[in-house]
Design an enzyme around this catalytic site. Structure first.
Site, PDB file in Angstrom:
ATOM      1  N   LYS A 182      91.963  31.553 118.148  1.00  0.00           N
ATOM      2  CA  LYS A 182      91.319  32.257 117.166  1.00  0.00           C
ATOM      3  C   LYS A 182      92.274  32.176 115.868  1.00  0.00           C
ATOM      4  CE  LYS A 182      90.920  35.414 114.554  1.00  0.00           C
ATOM      5  NZ  LYS A 182      90.698  34.904 113.103  1.00  0.00           N
ATOM      6  N   GLU A 258     104.099  38.970 116.261  1.00  0.00           N
ATOM      7  CA  GLU A 258     104.934  38.301 115.470  1.00  0.00           C
ATOM      8  C   GLU A 258     104.526  38.673 114.077  1.00  0.00           C
ATOM      9  OE1 GLU A 258     107.599  36.595 116.392  1.00  0.00           O
ATOM     10  OE2 GLU A 258     107.166  36.272 118.429  1.00  0.00           O
ATOM     11  N   CYS A 291     106.961  34.071 106.973  1.00  0.00           N
ATOM     12  CA  CYS A 291     107.381  35.331 107.291  1.00  0.00           C
ATOM     13  C   CYS A 291     108.791  35.544 107.467  1.00  0.00           C
ATOM     14  CB  CYS A 291     106.921  35.403 108.641  1.00  0.00           C
ATOM     15  SG  CYS A 291     107.331  34.006 110.026  1.00  0.00           S
ATOM     16  N   GLU A 392     106.197  43.513 102.230  1.00  0.00           N
ATOM     17  CA  GLU A 392     106.129  41.930 102.203  1.00  0.00           C
ATOM     18  C   GLU A 392     105.289  41.601 100.962  1.00  0.00           C
ATOM     19  OE1 GLU A 392     104.038  40.215 105.389  1.00  0.00           O
ATOM     20  OE2 GLU A 392     105.782  38.789 105.639  1.00  0.00           O
TER      21      GLU A 392
HETATM   22  P1  NAD Z   1      96.593  38.745 108.936  1.00  0.00           P
HETATM   23  O1  NAD Z   1      97.137  40.150 109.568  1.00  0.00           O
HETATM   24  O2  NAD Z   1      95.736  39.283 107.896  1.00  0.00           O
HETATM   25  O3  NAD Z   1      95.530  37.940 109.977  1.00  0.00           O
HETATM   26  C1  NAD Z   1      96.197  37.291 111.051  1.00  0.00           C
HETATM   27  C2  NAD Z   1      95.203  36.864 111.852  1.00  0.00           C
HETATM   28  O4  NAD Z   1      94.683  38.108 112.699  1.00  0.00           O
HETATM   29  C3  NAD Z   1      93.944  36.141 111.383  1.00  0.00           C
HETATM   30  O5  NAD Z   1      93.492  35.217 112.217  1.00  0.00           O
HETATM   31  C4  NAD Z   1      92.902  37.248 111.115  1.00  0.00           C
HETATM   32  O6  NAD Z   1      91.633  36.701 111.110  1.00  0.00           O
HETATM   33  C5  NAD Z   1      93.161  38.138 112.514  1.00  0.00           C
HETATM   34  N1  NAD Z   1      92.828  39.615 112.266  1.00  0.00           N
HETATM   35  C6  NAD Z   1      92.563  40.331 111.125  1.00  0.00           C
HETATM   36  N2  NAD Z   1      92.090  41.370 111.460  1.00  0.00           N
HETATM   37  C7  NAD Z   1      92.087  41.569 112.815  1.00  0.00           C
HETATM   38  C8  NAD Z   1      91.728  42.587 113.485  1.00  0.00           C
HETATM   39  N3  NAD Z   1      91.328  43.617 113.258  1.00  0.00           N
HETATM   40  N4  NAD Z   1      91.867  42.290 114.982  1.00  0.00           N
HETATM   41  C9  NAD Z   1      92.039  41.133 115.326  1.00  0.00           C
HETATM   42  N5  NAD Z   1      92.329  40.065 114.596  1.00  0.00           N
HETATM   43  C10 NAD Z   1      92.496  40.389 113.412  1.00  0.00           C
HETATM   44  O7  NAD Z   1      97.735  37.929 108.475  1.00  0.00           O
HETATM   45  P2  NAD Z   1      97.440  36.617 107.497  1.00  0.00           P
HETATM   46  O8  NAD Z   1      97.115  37.169 106.236  1.00  0.00           O
HETATM   47  O9  NAD Z   1      96.573  35.666 107.980  1.00  0.00           O
HETATM   48  O10 NAD Z   1      98.901  35.959 107.620  1.00  0.00           O
HETATM   49  C11 NAD Z   1     100.048  36.556 106.626  1.00  0.00           C
HETATM   50  C12 NAD Z   1     100.936  37.478 107.507  1.00  0.00           C
HETATM   51  O11 NAD Z   1     101.373  36.831 108.761  1.00  0.00           O
HETATM   52  C13 NAD Z   1     102.203  38.020 106.929  1.00  0.00           C
HETATM   53  O12 NAD Z   1     102.424  39.272 106.871  1.00  0.00           O
HETATM   54  C14 NAD Z   1     103.251  37.007 107.592  1.00  0.00           C
HETATM   55  O13 NAD Z   1     104.641  37.869 107.480  1.00  0.00           O
HETATM   56  C15 NAD Z   1     102.853  36.963 109.263  1.00  0.00           C
HETATM   57  N6  NAD Z   1     103.336  35.935 109.754  1.00  0.00           N
HETATM   58  C16 NAD Z   1     104.438  36.288 110.520  1.00  0.00           C
HETATM   59  C17 NAD Z   1     104.979  35.244 111.220  1.00  0.00           C
HETATM   60  C18 NAD Z   1     106.220  35.493 112.450  1.00  0.00           C
HETATM   61  O14 NAD Z   1     106.105  34.710 113.014  1.00  0.00           O
HETATM   62  N7  NAD Z   1     106.685  36.682 112.502  1.00  0.00           N
HETATM   63  C19 NAD Z   1     104.900  33.915 111.132  1.00  0.00           C
HETATM   64  C20 NAD Z   1     103.863  33.753 110.050  1.00  0.00           C
HETATM   65  C21 NAD Z   1     103.023  34.634 109.566  1.00  0.00           C
END
Ligand code: NAD
Length: 488
Positions: A182, A258, A291, A392
């Site tokens: 997803k 992650e 990230c 962040e």
């Molecule tokens: P986000 O947490 O808003 O969303 C990530 C994913 O989770 C999306 O697909 C979203 O639709 C889904 N989601 C949102 N709420 C949910 C819920 N309640 N239950 C299940 N799924 C849900 O993050 P984002 O804004 O898409 O991405 C940015 C974040 O990702 C930053 O914090 C970044 O640091 C992190 N990130 C981490 C890594 C790593 O490997 N550590 C890599 C890339 C990005």
């Protein structure tokens, strides 16, 4: 801006529209315009995908046939490589990646990472003979079998969509799990294209499924709650990660997370080319939406003025070198969405309110068209207890913090809820390595060493995550151990 083809769901081996033909708009970060339509999965579509993955795991020999899976994944790899330019085009358009970032970090590292994981595959141990043991007065012959965990719900963010999707889907499938992917609503086309290539590769029905949805929560939450899903592999923000862990507790499923980062880059007073090291610390790559990008720059107070001057020069020199869709040398484009732009701008206002000094940037650039552009921004005179140093931002914003001595630098670096990456630069490898060993984070680079590659485990400590992806560890995360003891 050119249009992307419609993104369809991939469920049970077939590409299909969402129930009722519902779609949502894919918005291009460069222009704010619609560049494609994506299937908007309903709860029933999500249910179909989970049922298909469950069926493929329970009722076929997918999880047992290691060599056949390996051969199929190699075929899939060839298809991904053959479509490199297409993948670059998709991440440029939907993730707002500039060409310099799209080829290198977004696509080539995902593809080479896939090769790394395939290379690690033969070293996975599926079965171990633990020998005979006499206990309770009789002998038992024991083996330990490493078995796939089952159905994986893979939930990914928008910043590096191909890289994260590959880092979850490929190791999970290689381990013998089945997967429902997803993606984030902002980047559906990359995942949908992975589904199309899976059809071309001839994946058995149900082993890999892709569901795109406009609602950021519905489909992901359905995966987390569903008892038919055994594992959630999530990459995203720490807030959502915590919520997922809490929700997953009800069905006691495995959760790999992650999460976010606020990594420290420590430049020591003896750094060989001090000014150059400082200048290279600008947070510009993919507009800071990575990230593990080191977004806290720690410089010695004894050379602080020199560092600030170097940064002033670096930012002035960079002023016109970003935000061009067609320039292959550029690594910085817009941020992903209007929402993200507004969020980053709130942090920039907060930094000024907290008393940090804005050295460069700080403005949203509406003059660059309808896209979501923010100037490369640098705050100096930052204290580590300020919110702009602790939280962040996920935009092109660097914060610069002075430190007194090595101990102070380590203390500041570790004084964070996040613990994903980090860097140390020094003329002395020993001194830098001593500091690297004391830094509490998952991946530390010493003097520019590459600490994140597909053959190494990647993940965070503390609020940056649970578990590891990539490398052999990344496959083994999707395995569990089972004992079979036979009375001799
Ligand atoms: P986000 O947490 O808003 O969303 C990530 C994913 O989770 C999306 O697909 C979203 O639709 C889904 N989601 C949102 N709420 C949910 C819920 N309640 N239950 C299940 N799924 C849900 O993050 P984002 O804004 O898409 O991405 C940015 C974040 O990702 C930053 O914090 C970044 O640091 C992190 N990130 C981490 C890594 C790593 O490997 N550590 C890599 C890339 C990005």
């Amino acid at each position: 801006m050119e249009m992307l083809p419609d993104a369809r769901l991939y469920i049970d081996g077939k590409l299909r529209a969402a129930a009722g033909n519902r779609t949502f708009d894919n918005i291009c970060p460069w222009t704010g315009e619609v560049i494609g339509k994506s299937a908007d999965a309903s709860a029933d579509d999500v249910n179909d995908a989970i049922a298909a993955a469950r069926r493929a795991f329970d009722q076929t020999d997918w999880s047992q046939q290691h060599e056949e899976r390996f051969a199929l994944m190699k075929k899939y790899r060839d298809l991904l490589f053959a479509n490199r330019d297409r993948l670059v085009q998709i991440v440029r358009l939907e993730a707002g990646s500039s060409i310099g970032a799209a080829y290198r970090a977004q696509v080539d590292r995902a593809l080479s990472g896939m090769d790394d994981v395939l290379t690690c595959f033969p070293s996975v141990t599926w079965e171990e003979d633990r020998g005979r043991r006499n206990e309770m007065g009789f002998d038992s012959d024991r083996i330990v079998v490493h078995e796939p965990l089952g159905v994986v719900g893979a939930i990914s963010p928008w910043n590096v969509p191909l890289y994260v999707n590959v880092g979850k889907v490929v190791p999970a499938l290689l381990a013998g799990c089945t997967v429902v992917l997803k993606p984030a609503p902002d980047t559906p086309a990359t995942a949908a294209f992975m589904g199309e290539l899976a059809v071309e590769a001839g994946f058995p029905p149900g082993v890999f499924n892709v569901i795109t949805s406009a609602d950021p929560v519905m489909a992901g939450e359905a995966l987390v709650k569903d008892p038919r899903v055994d594992v959630i592999s999530f990459t995203g923000s720490t807030g959502v990660g915590k919520r997922i862990m809490e929700t997953a507790a009800a069905t006691l499923k495995r959760v790999f997370l992650e999460l976010g980062g606020k990594s420290a880059n420590i430049i020591l007073d003896d750094a060989p080319d001090f000014a150059m090291s400082v200048m290279q610390s600008m947070v510009i790559f993919h507009a800071g939406q990575g990230c593990a990008i080191p977004t806290r720059l720690l410089v010695p107070r004894s050379r602080y003025d020199e560092a600030v001057k170097a940064l002033e020069m670096a930012y002035a020199g960079f002023a016109t070198k970003w935000g061009d869709f067609d320039d292959p040398t550029q690594v910085m484009g817009p941020v992903i969405s209007a929402r993200q732009r507004d969020r980053v701008m709130e942090y920039i206002a907060l930094g000024q309110k907290e008393g940090a000094r804005l050295l460069a940037g700080g403005k949203a650039r509406t003059d660059k068209g309808g896209g979501f552009f923010i100037e490369p921004t640098c705050f100096v005179d930052v204290r580590n207890d300020m919110r702009i140093a602790q939280e962040e931002i996920f935009g092109p914003v660097l914060v610069v913090i002075p430190y007194e001595d090595d101990e102070d630098a380590i203390r500041i670096a570790n004084d964070s809820d996040y613990a994903l990456g980090g860097c140390v630069i020094s003329a002395s490898k020993e001194r830098a390595t001593r500091i690297a060993r004391r830094m509490r984070a998952g991946a530390i680079s010493v003097n520019g060493g590459l600490s994140i590659t597909g053959d190494l485990p990647f993940g965070g400590f503390k609020c940056s995550g649970v578990g590891r992806e990539w490398g052999r560890e990344g496959i083994e995360e999707f395995l569990d151990s089972k004992v079979i003891a036979t009375r001799a």
